[in-house]
Design an enzyme around this catalytic site. Structure first.
Site, PDB file in Angstrom:
ATOM      1  N   ASN A   9     -20.023  -1.145 -28.121  1.00  0.00           N
ATOM      2  CA  ASN A   9     -20.085  -0.647 -26.631  1.00  0.00           C
ATOM      3  C   ASN A   9     -21.455  -1.534 -25.997  1.00  0.00           C
ATOM      4  O   ASN A   9     -22.671  -1.316 -26.476  1.00  0.00           O
ATOM      5  CB  ASN A   9     -20.788   1.119 -26.395  1.00  0.00           C
ATOM      6  CG  ASN A   9     -21.189   1.194 -24.920  1.00  0.00           C
ATOM      7  OD1 ASN A   9     -20.943   0.161 -23.923  1.00  0.00           O
ATOM      8  ND2 ASN A   9     -21.957   2.011 -24.415  1.00  0.00           N
ATOM      9  N   TRP A  10     -20.543  -2.555 -24.957  1.00  0.00           N
ATOM     10  CA  TRP A  10     -21.594  -3.674 -24.991  1.00  0.00           C
ATOM     11  C   TRP A  10     -22.656  -3.090 -24.211  1.00  0.00           C
ATOM     12  O   TRP A  10     -23.504  -4.447 -23.037  1.00  0.00           O
ATOM     13  CB  TRP A  10     -20.808  -4.960 -24.553  1.00  0.00           C
ATOM     14  CG  TRP A  10     -20.234  -5.250 -25.414  1.00  0.00           C
ATOM     15  CD1 TRP A  10     -20.077  -4.700 -27.401  1.00  0.00           C
ATOM     16  CD2 TRP A  10     -19.118  -6.813 -25.852  1.00  0.00           C
ATOM     17  NE1 TRP A  10     -19.314  -5.638 -28.028  1.00  0.00           N
ATOM     18  CE2 TRP A  10     -18.871  -6.995 -27.176  1.00  0.00           C
ATOM     19  CE3 TRP A  10     -19.353  -7.496 -24.982  1.00  0.00           C
ATOM     20  CZ2 TRP A  10     -18.358  -8.539 -27.359  1.00  0.00           C
ATOM     21  CZ3 TRP A  10     -17.684  -9.153 -25.319  1.00  0.00           C
ATOM     22  CH2 TRP A  10     -17.527  -9.160 -26.574  1.00  0.00           C
ATOM     23  N   LYS A  11     -22.767  -2.507 -23.215  1.00  0.00           N
ATOM     24  CA  LYS A  11     -22.898  -1.998 -21.710  1.00  0.00           C
ATOM     25  C   LYS A  11     -22.689  -2.999 -21.250  1.00  0.00           C
ATOM     26  O   LYS A  11     -22.046  -3.775 -21.004  1.00  0.00           O
ATOM     27  CB  LYS A  11     -24.397  -1.495 -22.554  1.00  0.00           C
ATOM     28  CG  LYS A  11     -24.474  -0.078 -23.435  1.00  0.00           C
ATOM     29  CD  LYS A  11     -25.850   0.312 -23.515  1.00  0.00           C
ATOM     30  CE  LYS A  11     -25.893   1.566 -25.219  1.00  0.00           C
ATOM     31  NZ  LYS A  11     -26.564   2.471 -24.666  1.00  0.00           N
ATOM     32  N   HIS A  95     -20.191   8.942 -21.472  1.00  0.00           N
ATOM     33  CA  HIS A  95     -21.619   8.033 -21.494  1.00  0.00           C
ATOM     34  C   HIS A  95     -22.729   8.833 -21.042  1.00  0.00           C
ATOM     35  O   HIS A  95     -22.586   9.309 -19.890  1.00  0.00           O
ATOM     36  CB  HIS A  95     -21.193   6.780 -22.278  1.00  0.00           C
ATOM     37  CG  HIS A  95     -22.663   6.160 -22.862  1.00  0.00           C
ATOM     38  ND1 HIS A  95     -23.869   6.141 -22.136  1.00  0.00           N
ATOM     39  CD2 HIS A  95     -22.204   5.787 -24.056  1.00  0.00           C
ATOM     40  CE1 HIS A  95     -24.058   5.486 -24.117  1.00  0.00           C
ATOM     41  NE2 HIS A  95     -23.627   5.014 -24.724  1.00  0.00           N
ATOM     42  N   GLU A  97     -24.837   7.716 -20.723  1.00  0.00           N
ATOM     43  CA  GLU A  97     -25.826   7.517 -19.090  1.00  0.00           C
ATOM     44  C   GLU A  97     -25.149   6.968 -18.230  1.00  0.00           C
ATOM     45  O   GLU A  97     -26.300   7.381 -16.894  1.00  0.00           O
ATOM     46  CB  GLU A  97     -25.635   5.516 -19.635  1.00  0.00           C
ATOM     47  CG  GLU A  97     -27.022   5.909 -20.860  1.00  0.00           C
ATOM     48  CD  GLU A  97     -26.543   4.008 -21.497  1.00  0.00           C
ATOM     49  OE1 GLU A  97     -26.212   3.185 -21.437  1.00  0.00           O
ATOM     50  OE2 GLU A  97     -27.200   3.596 -22.992  1.00  0.00           O
ATOM     51  N   GLU A 167     -22.699  11.747 -29.873  1.00  0.00           N
ATOM     52  CA  GLU A 167     -23.924  10.594 -29.769  1.00  0.00           C
ATOM     53  C   GLU A 167     -25.402  11.234 -29.169  1.00  0.00           C
ATOM     54  O   GLU A 167     -25.513  12.184 -27.511  1.00  0.00           O
ATOM     55  CB  GLU A 167     -23.782   9.810 -28.593  1.00  0.00           C
ATOM     56  CG  GLU A 167     -22.769   8.940 -29.032  1.00  0.00           C
ATOM     57  CD  GLU A 167     -22.539   7.502 -27.915  1.00  0.00           C
ATOM     58  OE1 GLU A 167     -22.498   6.832 -29.056  1.00  0.00           O
ATOM     59  OE2 GLU A 167     -22.870   7.657 -26.830  1.00  0.00           O
ATOM     60  N   GLY A 173     -30.340   4.252 -28.159  1.00  0.00           N
ATOM     61  CA  GLY A 173     -31.392   2.886 -27.819  1.00  0.00           C
ATOM     62  C   GLY A 173     -32.421   2.843 -28.816  1.00  0.00           C
ATOM     63  O   GLY A 173     -33.729   2.723 -28.211  1.00  0.00           O
ATOM     64  N   SER A 213     -28.562   4.149 -32.040  1.00  0.00           N
ATOM     65  CA  SER A 213     -28.894   3.590 -33.254  1.00  0.00           C
ATOM     66  C   SER A 213     -28.174   3.176 -34.602  1.00  0.00           C
ATOM     67  O   SER A 213     -29.169   3.317 -35.831  1.00  0.00           O
ATOM     68  CB  SER A 213     -29.517   4.442 -33.677  1.00  0.00           C
ATOM     69  OG  SER A 213     -31.298   3.978 -31.863  1.00  0.00           O
ATOM     70  N   GLY A 235     -26.214  -1.148 -29.361  1.00  0.00           N
ATOM     71  CA  GLY A 235     -27.498  -2.329 -29.183  1.00  0.00           C
ATOM     72  C   GLY A 235     -26.835  -3.462 -31.152  1.00  0.00           C
ATOM     73  O   GLY A 235     -26.464  -4.868 -30.834  1.00  0.00           O
TER      74      GLY A 235
HETATM   75  C1  PEP Z   1     -24.421   3.863 -27.409  1.00  0.00           C
HETATM   76  O1  PEP Z   1     -24.493   3.212 -26.436  1.00  0.00           O
HETATM   77  O2  PEP Z   1     -23.139   4.425 -26.813  1.00  0.00           O
HETATM   78  C2  PEP Z   1     -24.880   4.022 -28.536  1.00  0.00           C
HETATM   79  C3  PEP Z   1     -25.340   4.266 -29.463  1.00  0.00           C
HETATM   80  O3  PEP Z   1     -26.227   3.028 -29.167  1.00  0.00           O
HETATM   81  P1  PEP Z   1     -27.264   2.596 -29.695  1.00  0.00           P
HETATM   82  O4  PEP Z   1     -25.971   2.017 -30.714  1.00  0.00           O
HETATM   83  O5  PEP Z   1     -27.886   1.290 -29.073  1.00  0.00           O
HETATM   84  O6  PEP Z   1     -28.071   3.293 -29.801  1.00  0.00           O
END
Ligand code: PEP
Length: 253
Positions: A9-11, A95, A97, A167, A173, A213, A235
């Site tokens: 997921n490049w966000k 998600h 976010e 998640e 993050g 993460s 990330g």
């Molecule tokens: C995500 O955005 O779905 C995610 C898991 O981010 P990160 O790997 O940076 O924690």
């Protein structure tokens, strides 16, 4: 029996040139991998460019969000048929976010899941508890609600197109990963819930990804858990070398 999926997921990162460069660096590093379903989710504006770059490769395209309606007076939205048209095979929905920053409800997320099933696109449905919810012993209630409402009225047949991503919000993050045991506990709970809501074959066939993460140095142990079927990576998906190492994970059991 479940094909592992590693999705990046490049966000809200990367220009057209940067997206293209990232995927071009990634392709040779994962080209030999025949066992993992590899997915990248760039920003909307880079979908076309990335679709062109990955054509004929073993990398699939996902969008990070969609609306539930195919077309109409919905300024600023993008629909499942348009995402299919640009080459997406999956869309990430729910998600944390989007839930937290944009107020998305389980009902809205469910309408997106239905729209994607109708369009023939896969959903990557994200669920997960916050730190407060975990500390208040509400984790299982939250997961139950998000799964039940997110999948409401989706048939067992439509579940073939659904991937669930667990998640924990406190791990996204933050550099804090759920322990292998915490991830396995949540995934086993979600699979048991799918058995209750559908049936055992559907639950056994549904992939449940872990996200939060995930890095090159923790993916092997996470992927060794029996109910962890892949990873949704934020990330670490922005660096080709790291993401390739995650795609090419080595289970330890
Ligand atoms: C995500 O955005 O779905 C995610 C898991 O981010 P990160 O790997 O940076 O924690």
């Amino acid at each position: 029996m479940r094909t592992p999926m590693i999705a990046g997921n490049w966000k809200l990162h990367k220009t057209l040139a940067e997206s293209s460069a990232l995927v071009r660096e990634l392709m040779p590093a994962v080209a030999a991998n025949q066992v993992v379903e590899i997915v990248v989710a760039p920003v909307f504006t880079a979908l076309d460019k990335v679709a062109e770059a990955i054509a004929g490769s073993n990398i699939k395209l996902a969008a990070q969000n969609c609306y539930s309606q195919p077309q109409g007076a919905f300024t600023g939205e993008v629909s499942p048929p348009l995402l299919k048209d640009v080459g997406c095979q999956y869309v990430i929905i729910g998600h944390s976010e989007r839930r937290q920053l944009f107020g998305e409800s389980d009902e809205l997320i469910n309408s997106k899941a239905h729209a994607l099933a109708k369009t023939g696109l896969g959903s990557i449905l994200c669920i997960g508890e916050t730190l407060d919810e975990r500390e208040a012993d509400q984790m299982f209630d939250v997961l139950r609600r998000q799964v039940r409402l997110g999948l409401k009225n989706l048939s067992a047949e439509q579940m073939a197109g659904v991937v669930i991503a667990y998640e924990p919000v406190w791990a996204i993050g933050t550099g804090k990963t759920a322990s292998d045991a915490q991830a396995q506990e949540a995934h086993a709970f979600i699979r048991a819930l799918l058995t209750e809501l559908y049936d055992k074959p559907t639950a056994n066939a549904t992939r449940i990804l872990y996200g939060g993460s995930v890095k090159p140095d923790n993916v092997d142990n996470l992927m060794s858990q029996p109910d962890v079927d892949g990873a949704l990576v934020g990330g670490a998906s922005l660096k080709a070398e790291d993401f390739a190492r995650i795609v090419n994970f080595q289970t330890t059991t």
